[in-house]
Motif scaffolding. Structure first.
Motif, mmCIF file in Angstrom:
data_model
loop_
_atom_site.group_PDB
_atom_site.id
_atom_site.type_symbol
_atom_site.label_atom_id
_atom_site.label_comp_id
_atom_site.label_asym_id
_atom_site.label_seq_id
_atom_site.Cartn_x
_atom_site.Cartn_y
_atom_site.Cartn_z
ATOM 1 N N ASP A 134 0.831 -1.208 0.000
ATOM 2 C CA ASP A 134 0.000 0.000 0.000
ATOM 3 C C ASP A 134 0.867 1.260 0.000
ATOM 4 N N ALA A 135 1.948 1.216 -0.775
ATOM 5 C CA ALA A 135 2.959 2.273 -0.730
ATOM 6 C C ALA A 135 2.729 3.338 -1.784
ATOM 7 N N GLY A 136 3.074 4.578 -1.420
ATOM 8 C CA GLY A 136 3.059 5.647 -2.406
ATOM 9 C C GLY A 136 4.086 5.369 -3.492
ATOM 10 N N LEU A 137 5.346 5.205 -3.068
ATOM 11 C CA LEU A 137 6.417 4.892 -4.008
ATOM 12 C C LEU A 137 7.638 4.420 -3.232
ATOM 13 N N GLY A 149 31.807 17.448 -1.966
ATOM 14 C CA GLY A 149 30.378 17.199 -1.824
ATOM 15 C C GLY A 149 29.587 17.375 -3.102
ATOM 16 N N THR A 150 30.276 17.633 -4.208
ATOM 17 C CA THR A 150 29.585 17.760 -5.486
ATOM 18 C C THR A 150 29.105 16.395 -5.962
ATOM 19 N N THR A 151 27.865 16.319 -6.405
ATOM 20 C CA THR A 151 27.341 15.068 -6.931
ATOM 21 C C THR A 151 27.925 14.810 -8.315
ATOM 22 N N LEU A 152 28.611 13.677 -8.452
ATOM 23 C CA LEU A 152 29.222 13.318 -9.732
ATOM 24 C C LEU A 152 28.330 12.384 -10.540
ATOM 25 N N ARG A 153 27.697 11.439 -9.866
ATOM 26 C CA ARG A 153 26.815 10.485 -10.523
ATOM 27 C C ARG A 153 25.632 10.217 -9.590
ATOM 28 N N PHE A 154 24.455 9.947 -10.177
ATOM 29 C CA PHE A 154 23.268 9.743 -9.347
ATOM 30 C C PHE A 154 22.202 8.987 -10.130
ATOM 31 N N ASP A 155 21.482 8.111 -9.419
ATOM 32 C CA ASP A 155 20.298 7.464 -9.987
ATOM 33 C C ASP A 155 19.406 6.999 -8.848
ATOM 34 N N ASN A 156 18.119 7.353 -8.922
ATOM 35 C CA ASN A 156 17.144 6.836 -7.954
ATOM 36 C C ASN A 156 15.973 6.134 -8.647
ATOM 37 N N MET A 157 16.148 5.817 -9.932
ATOM 38 C CA MET A 157 15.188 5.056 -10.730
ATOM 39 C C MET A 157 13.859 5.787 -10.963
ATOM 40 N N MET A 158 13.764 7.047 -10.529
ATOM 41 C CA MET A 158 12.489 7.750 -10.615
ATOM 42 C C MET A 158 12.125 8.152 -12.042
ATOM 43 N N GLN A 159 13.128 8.255 -12.900
ATOM 44 C CA GLN A 159 12.856 8.704 -14.259
ATOM 45 C C GLN A 159 12.749 7.554 -15.260
ATOM 46 N N ARG A 160 12.798 6.346 -14.786
ATOM 47 C CA ARG A 160 12.745 5.193 -15.689
ATOM 48 C C ARG A 160 11.322 4.916 -16.164
ATOM 49 N N LYS A 161 11.224 4.463 -17.402
ATOM 50 C CA LYS A 161 9.933 4.054 -17.948
ATOM 51 C C LYS A 161 9.634 2.594 -17.627
ATOM 52 N N ASP A 163 11.297 -1.008 -15.105
ATOM 53 C CA ASP A 163 12.254 -1.477 -14.096
ATOM 54 C C ASP A 163 12.679 -0.356 -13.150
ATOM 55 N N GLY A 164 11.713 0.471 -12.771
ATOM 56 C CA GLY A 164 12.017 1.585 -11.887
ATOM 57 C C GLY A 164 11.393 1.435 -10.519
ATOM 58 N N ALA A 165 10.926 2.547 -9.960
ATOM 59 C CA ALA A 165 10.328 2.546 -8.632
ATOM 60 C C ALA A 165 9.054 1.701 -8.613
ATOM 61 N N ILE A 166 8.707 1.185 -7.432
ATOM 62 C CA ILE A 166 7.503 0.373 -7.274
ATOM 63 C C ILE A 166 6.489 1.145 -6.430
ATOM 64 N N SER A 167 5.233 0.768 -6.516
ATOM 65 C CA SER A 167 4.186 1.433 -5.740
ATOM 66 C C SER A 167 3.039 0.464 -5.507
ATOM 67 N N GLY A 168 2.092 0.874 -4.657
ATOM 68 C CA GLY A 168 0.968 -0.006 -4.354
ATOM 69 C C GLY A 168 1.415 -1.185 -3.521
ATOM 70 N N THR A 169 0.942 -2.361 -3.870
ATOM 71 C CA THR A 169 1.316 -3.591 -3.180
ATOM 72 C C THR A 169 1.936 -4.551 -4.195
ATOM 73 N N THR A 170 3.157 -5.006 -3.917
ATOM 74 C CA THR A 170 3.888 -5.860 -4.850
ATOM 75 C C THR A 170 4.539 -7.022 -4.106
ATOM 76 N N GLY A 171 4.965 -8.021 -4.860
ATOM 77 C CA GLY A 171 5.837 -9.050 -4.316
ATOM 78 C C GLY A 171 7.273 -8.564 -4.354
ATOM 79 N N TRP A 172 8.198 -9.438 -3.960
ATOM 80 C CA TRP A 172 9.611 -9.053 -3.990
ATOM 81 C C TRP A 172 10.035 -8.770 -5.429
ATOM 82 N N ARG A 195 8.328 7.149 -0.392
ATOM 83 C CA ARG A 195 7.715 8.466 -0.539
ATOM 84 C C ARG A 195 6.208 8.307 -0.411
ATOM 85 N N GLY A 196 5.606 9.068 0.490
ATOM 86 C CA GLY A 196 4.178 8.940 0.734
ATOM 87 C C GLY A 196 3.901 7.939 1.851
#
Length: 243
Positions: A134-137, A149-161, A163-172, A195-196
């Motif tokens: 029952d997750a927001g994201l 402290g400058t960010t050189l590389r970053f990914d949080n999967m939020m911009q993927r179309k 295989d990205g972030a999951i939401s709702g209720t899922t299995g592993w 988030r949420g």
């Protein structure tokens, strides 16, 4: 939230106030009235919600080497090892949909940081399994910083179309991130966040150098196309509007 948890005392106060005015109502009848005041159909529904909220108030055991980010609000999330589920970490919202409106911008994150020294010049792969209830994201993330402290590389999967972030209720669900580690890198930061509202669980984290040919998932940073002046401007800080 506090008035919600004090519902039983509210029912007691209501019964006493009515008795003073000559209106005798049983305690159970007053509980039903309090439930309806909160927009719930009956006390049984209210009681189940109270039990769920009270259960969430207990802190989770700390996960050694892991900690919350500074952006995490400890009043809205609890996080740590899930009791009775070895090898699983949990981030859970303390806000209940039955009590408050959905807050999509709430953020709870569990993370750790390591030196980038042994990973420089390589591609680094972060892998973990996530499960949402029952997750927001929910998502994993990784960031590589320089010594300043400058960010050189970053990914949080939020911009993927996919295989990205999951939401709702899922299995592993298995997810991975691949970033190259520049020579100037000093630190690697990674973890997972919710988030949420709801719950996100994580297990089987792995951080390992991968094949040089592996595709990186770094989020591209927007380029600034500002038009620069041809030479210095106002080196003496003159105020042309004065006078």
């Amino acid at each position: 939230m506090r008035s919600f948890l004090n519902a039983k005392f509210m029912a007691k106060d209501l019964r006493e106030a009515l008795a003073e005015k000559g209106h005798a109502l049983s305690h159970s009848a007053c509980l039903e009235l309090v439930a309806k005041q909160f927009g719930l159909p009956d006390w049984n529904t209210f009681s189940a919600i109270l039990e769920r909220i009270e259960r969430r108030q207990a802190p989770l055991p700390a996960a050694e080497g892991w900690g919350p980010t500074g952006m995490t609000d400890p009043k809205k999330f609890r996080m740590g090892l899930e009791p009775g589920n070895p090898g699983v970490a949990l981030i859970e919202s303390l806000v209940d949909r039955a009590v408050e409106e959905t807050a999509a911008d709430m953020f709870g994150c569990l993370m750790q940081s390591v030196s980038a020294e042994i990973y420089r010049g390589q591609k680094l792969k972060l892998t973990a399994e996530l499960r949402a209830t029952d997750a927001g994201l929910g998502t994993i993330w990784m960031r590589i910083d320089s010594g300043t402290g400058t960010t050189l590389r970053f990914d949080n999967m939020m911009q993927r179309k996919s295989d990205g972030a999951i939401s709702g209720t899922t299995g592993w669900t298995r997810r991975s991130i691949v970033l190259d580690v520049p020579d100037e890198a000093e630190s690697v930061h990674y973890g997972f966040f919710l988030r949420g509202m709801g719950q996100v669980r994580a297990r089987a984290f792995d951080l390992t150098p991968t094949d040089f040919d592996a595709s990186v998932t770094d989020v591209p940073r927007p380029r600034r196309n500002r038009k620069l002046p041809l030479g210095p401007v106002n080196l003496h800080f003159l105020d042309r509007q004065a006078g």
